[in-house]
Each structure stands twice: as structure tokens, then as C-alpha cells.
Design an enzyme around this catalytic site. Sequence first.
Site, short mmCIF file in Angstrom:
data_model
loop_
_atom_site.label_atom_id
_atom_site.label_comp_id
_atom_site.label_asym_id
_atom_site.label_seq_id
_atom_site.Cartn_x
_atom_site.Cartn_y
_atom_site.Cartn_z
N LYS A 20 37.91 -20.20 38.32
CA LYS A 20 39.28 -19.72 37.94
C LYS A 20 39.27 -18.30 37.30
CE LYS A 20 40.90 -24.35 37.61
NZ LYS A 20 41.48 -25.44 37.03
N VAL A 44 26.31 -23.03 29.60
CA VAL A 44 26.12 -24.52 29.02
C VAL A 44 25.15 -24.16 27.86
CG1 VAL A 44 25.51 -26.89 28.77
CG2 VAL A 44 26.87 -25.96 30.75
N LYS A 45 25.59 -24.27 26.38
CA LYS A 45 24.92 -23.92 25.32
C LYS A 45 23.45 -24.76 25.55
CE LYS A 45 25.54 -23.34 20.43
NZ LYS A 45 25.85 -21.89 20.53
N LYS A 53 22.61 -25.46 15.55
CA LYS A 53 24.02 -25.52 15.10
C LYS A 53 24.50 -26.52 14.37
CE LYS A 53 28.18 -22.74 16.29
NZ LYS A 53 28.69 -21.95 17.03
N ARG A 103 41.03 -17.26 17.83
CA ARG A 103 40.26 -16.46 16.57
C ARG A 103 40.30 -14.91 17.02
NH1 ARG A 103 35.54 -20.28 16.50
NH2 ARG A 103 36.89 -22.16 15.95
N LYS A 110 34.05 -9.45 12.12
CA LYS A 110 33.17 -10.47 11.41
C LYS A 110 32.32 -9.50 10.56
CE LYS A 110 32.49 -14.84 12.85
NZ LYS A 110 31.45 -16.18 13.33
N GLU A 137 35.01 -22.79 24.91
CA GLU A 137 35.16 -21.86 24.29
C GLU A 137 35.28 -20.55 25.31
OE1 GLU A 137 33.50 -19.44 20.44
OE2 GLU A 137 32.19 -19.28 22.36
P1 0O2 Z 1 25.19 -18.23 21.08
O1 0O2 Z 1 25.43 -19.15 22.33
O2 0O2 Z 1 23.83 -18.02 20.93
O3 0O2 Z 1 26.01 -16.91 21.36
P2 0O2 Z 1 29.36 -19.31 13.64
O4 0O2 Z 1 29.76 -20.32 12.53
O5 0O2 Z 1 30.02 -17.90 13.78
O6 0O2 Z 1 28.03 -19.39 14.24
P3 0O2 Z 1 31.59 -20.85 15.02
O7 0O2 Z 1 32.22 -21.27 13.70
O8 0O2 Z 1 31.26 -22.01 16.08
O9 0O2 Z 1 30.37 -20.02 14.98
O10 0O2 Z 1 32.54 -20.18 16.01
P4 0O2 Z 1 32.76 -18.24 16.28
O11 0O2 Z 1 32.19 -17.52 14.99
O12 0O2 Z 1 34.21 -18.36 16.34
O13 0O2 Z 1 31.94 -18.23 17.54
C1 0O2 Z 1 30.75 -18.56 17.86
C2 0O2 Z 1 30.21 -17.61 18.95
O14 0O2 Z 1 30.77 -16.34 18.80
C3 0O2 Z 1 28.62 -17.48 18.72
O15 0O2 Z 1 27.89 -18.36 19.29
C4 0O2 Z 1 28.41 -16.20 19.56
O16 0O2 Z 1 28.50 -16.41 20.74
C5 0O2 Z 1 29.75 -15.48 19.08
N1 0O2 Z 1 29.29 -14.69 17.81
C6 0O2 Z 1 30.07 -14.79 16.70
N2 0O2 Z 1 29.64 -14.09 15.61
C7 0O2 Z 1 28.77 -13.53 16.07
C8 0O2 Z 1 28.04 -12.10 15.68
O17 0O2 Z 1 28.07 -11.93 14.61
N3 0O2 Z 1 27.28 -11.44 16.58
C9 0O2 Z 1 27.03 -11.94 17.89
N4 0O2 Z 1 26.16 -11.32 18.73
N5 0O2 Z 1 27.84 -12.96 18.43
C10 0O2 Z 1 28.64 -13.73 17.53
P5 0O2 Z 1 26.51 -18.92 18.77
O18 0O2 Z 1 26.77 -20.43 18.20
O19 0O2 Z 1 25.95 -18.06 17.74
O20 0O2 Z 1 25.70 -19.20 19.95
P1 0O2 Z 2 20.37 -14.51 26.98
O1 0O2 Z 2 20.30 -13.17 27.41
O2 0O2 Z 2 19.16 -15.52 26.58
O3 0O2 Z 2 21.67 -14.89 26.69
P2 0O2 Z 2 26.91 -16.33 38.31
O4 0O2 Z 2 27.24 -17.73 38.79
O5 0O2 Z 2 25.94 -15.58 39.07
O6 0O2 Z 2 28.22 -15.60 37.97
P3 0O2 Z 2 25.03 -17.25 36.32
O7 0O2 Z 2 23.71 -16.42 36.94
O8 0O2 Z 2 24.92 -18.53 36.34
O9 0O2 Z 2 26.33 -16.73 36.88
O10 0O2 Z 2 24.90 -16.49 35.02
P4 0O2 Z 2 25.99 -15.83 34.12
O11 0O2 Z 2 27.49 -16.71 33.98
O12 0O2 Z 2 26.16 -14.37 34.95
O13 0O2 Z 2 25.69 -15.40 32.80
C1 0O2 Z 2 24.80 -16.32 32.02
C2 0O2 Z 2 24.34 -15.47 30.56
O14 0O2 Z 2 25.61 -14.94 30.00
C3 0O2 Z 2 23.66 -16.12 29.91
O15 0O2 Z 2 22.44 -15.39 29.37
C4 0O2 Z 2 24.47 -16.19 28.53
O16 0O2 Z 2 23.87 -15.82 27.49
C5 0O2 Z 2 25.65 -15.14 28.64
N1 0O2 Z 2 26.86 -15.96 28.33
C6 0O2 Z 2 27.75 -16.00 29.28
N2 0O2 Z 2 28.93 -16.35 28.97
C7 0O2 Z 2 28.66 -16.91 27.67
C8 0O2 Z 2 29.43 -17.37 26.54
O17 0O2 Z 2 30.51 -17.74 26.72
N3 0O2 Z 2 29.05 -17.92 25.23
C9 0O2 Z 2 27.56 -17.23 24.97
N4 0O2 Z 2 27.05 -17.35 23.93
N5 0O2 Z 2 26.84 -16.84 26.17
C10 0O2 Z 2 27.26 -16.48 27.57
P5 0O2 Z 2 20.97 -15.72 29.68
O18 0O2 Z 2 20.70 -15.45 31.05
O19 0O2 Z 2 21.05 -17.26 29.43
O20 0O2 Z 2 20.36 -14.89 28.77
#
Ligand code: 0O2
Ligand code: 0O2
Length: 206
Positions: A20, A44-45, A53, A103, A110, A137
Amino acid sequence: MDWKTFLAPYAQVVEELKVKLKGMREQFEYESNHSPIEFVTGRVKPVSSIKEKMKRKNISYDHMDTDLQDIAGVRVVCQFVDDIYDIVRRLRTRNDFHVIEERDYIQNKKESGYRSYHLIIRYPVETIYGQRQMIAEIQIRTLAMNFWATNEHSLNYKYEGKMPEKVQSRLKRAAEAAFKLDEEMSKIKDEIQEAQRIFYTYKRKD
Ligand code: 0O2
Ligand code: 0O2
């Protein structure tokens, strides 16, 4: 815990949202030769980071689907800060999901220096047993914010949350520099977009 079954509808949400949002990008390009959306990604996480987390935030398995809001995550990356707010406005009025929380980490960055706009949405997904309301999210950020966040994320991973002071303060300075870059680019936005329009029209001639 059967993770595969639990995560399946989230994978569906991520795939649908990617289609979308990429669709929005294509429509913008088609109709105005400029898209506020640069690219869209999603994931997906991973189970390991879900578990980490849950532990950190003291979330039980029973509350995972309401309290862990980023199991399904998509990211929209824009060229300019204004584009972020444009996208947010459009997403708020869509009929295929509901924004339940916003947010603004751009106005309120932050402590780490992180900037982005987060929308938490309730998204209905059709399963073979009927409709399910899922939480997802959407992170919306500029290219500069994304560059910073990706690098900071890698460093956090490397230091497992125990980042040395020196690296932390360098990152904070880098976050401000990235934001300054966004501000400077905004000032010449019209000129950049005009150039991109000319280039796009030229490309479409082939
Ligand atoms: P991922 O998948 O490793 O990115 P929090 O308490 O901050 O951990 P909360 O309350 O769920 O999380 O919500 P928030 O802070 O609105 O959003 C969480 C996500 O925002 C994080 O996912 C990050 O993707 C991004 N984010 C928030 N703060 C930071 C930061 O300081 N640096 C970076 N690089 N990204 C941030 P996760 O869970 O960390 O997982
Ligand atoms: P890393 O560096 O460990 O995070 P396509 O169908 O080709 O468009 P594809 O190949 O399925 O897409 O992957 P996509 O959607 O391009 O990208 C996946 C990468 O983006 C992941 O990195 C995620 O970390 C990051 N990412 C994308 N959206 C989000 C989001 O909303 N939250 C967070 N936390 N991360 C996101 P890798 O490859 O797993 O490596």
C-alpha cells in the site's frame, strides 16, 4: 510458544502495508513527477528481539499483541522533513486502518538524538478464521534521520546497550549535524524538486 503461527498474521500486515505504501509512492510519481516517499521497507520483529523487549519492558505473553506495538513494522523514508508531515496527514485519513497513537520524535527528539515520526495503527487482517485487528508501527523519517538511526542501531548492537560516553556524545553531535542537513536541504527544496522534475520528464521520454 508456536512463533510461526503467532507471527504469520504480522507477516501478512507487513506485506500488505508495504504494497500500500509503495502504491502511494508510485501514484505520487505518476501524477506529480515527485514523490514525498523515497522508499519503503518493512520487517517482522525477529523472535530474539521480541523476547529481549518483553524482558526489558516486563511484558507477559498474554499482553504481547497489545503491549508490543512494533512486532509488525514498516518504515517510510522521505527526502524532506515537510514530506514526513504530508505523509502523516494522508495516513490519518485512510479508511483501511486507524491511527491509535502518534509519537513525534522530530519535535521531541529522544535522549539518544533519535528523530522520526511514529504512528501506531490498528490494521484489520483477513485470516481463514475471519478478521483480526492487528497492531503495527509505521516509522516515518528523512534519509538523513535514517542514516543516523541505522548507524546508531549498529553501534547499540555492538555495545549491547553499554555504549562508551565518547561514542554517545559523538552520536548526539552527528544527530544534530543530520538535522542541520535536513534544515539546509529544506531551504533549497523547491530548486531540488524542479531539477528532479526535469530529470524525471527526460527519463520518461525513453
Ligand atoms: P528494532 O526493531 O531493533 O528497531 P523503546 O522503549 O524506545 O525501546 P517503544 O516504547 O516501543 O520502545 O517505542 P518507541 O521508542 O516509540 O519506538 C521503538 C522503535 O523506534 C525502536 O524499536 C527503534 O526501531 C526506534 N527507535 C527508538 N529509539 C531509537 C534510538 O534511540 N535509536 C534508534 N536507532 N532507533 C530508535 P526497537 O524495539 O529498538 O527495535
Ligand atoms: P538489519 O540491518 O539487521 O536491520 P522488499 O520486499 O525488497 O521491499 P525486503 O527485502 O523484504 O523488502 O526487506 P526491506 O523491507 O527492504 O527491509 C528490511 C530491513 O529494513 C530490515 O533490515 C529491517 O531492519 C529494516 N526495517 C524496515 N522497516 C523497519 C521497521 O519498521 N522497523 C524496524 N525496526 N526495522 C525496519 P535487515 O535486512 O533485517 O537488517
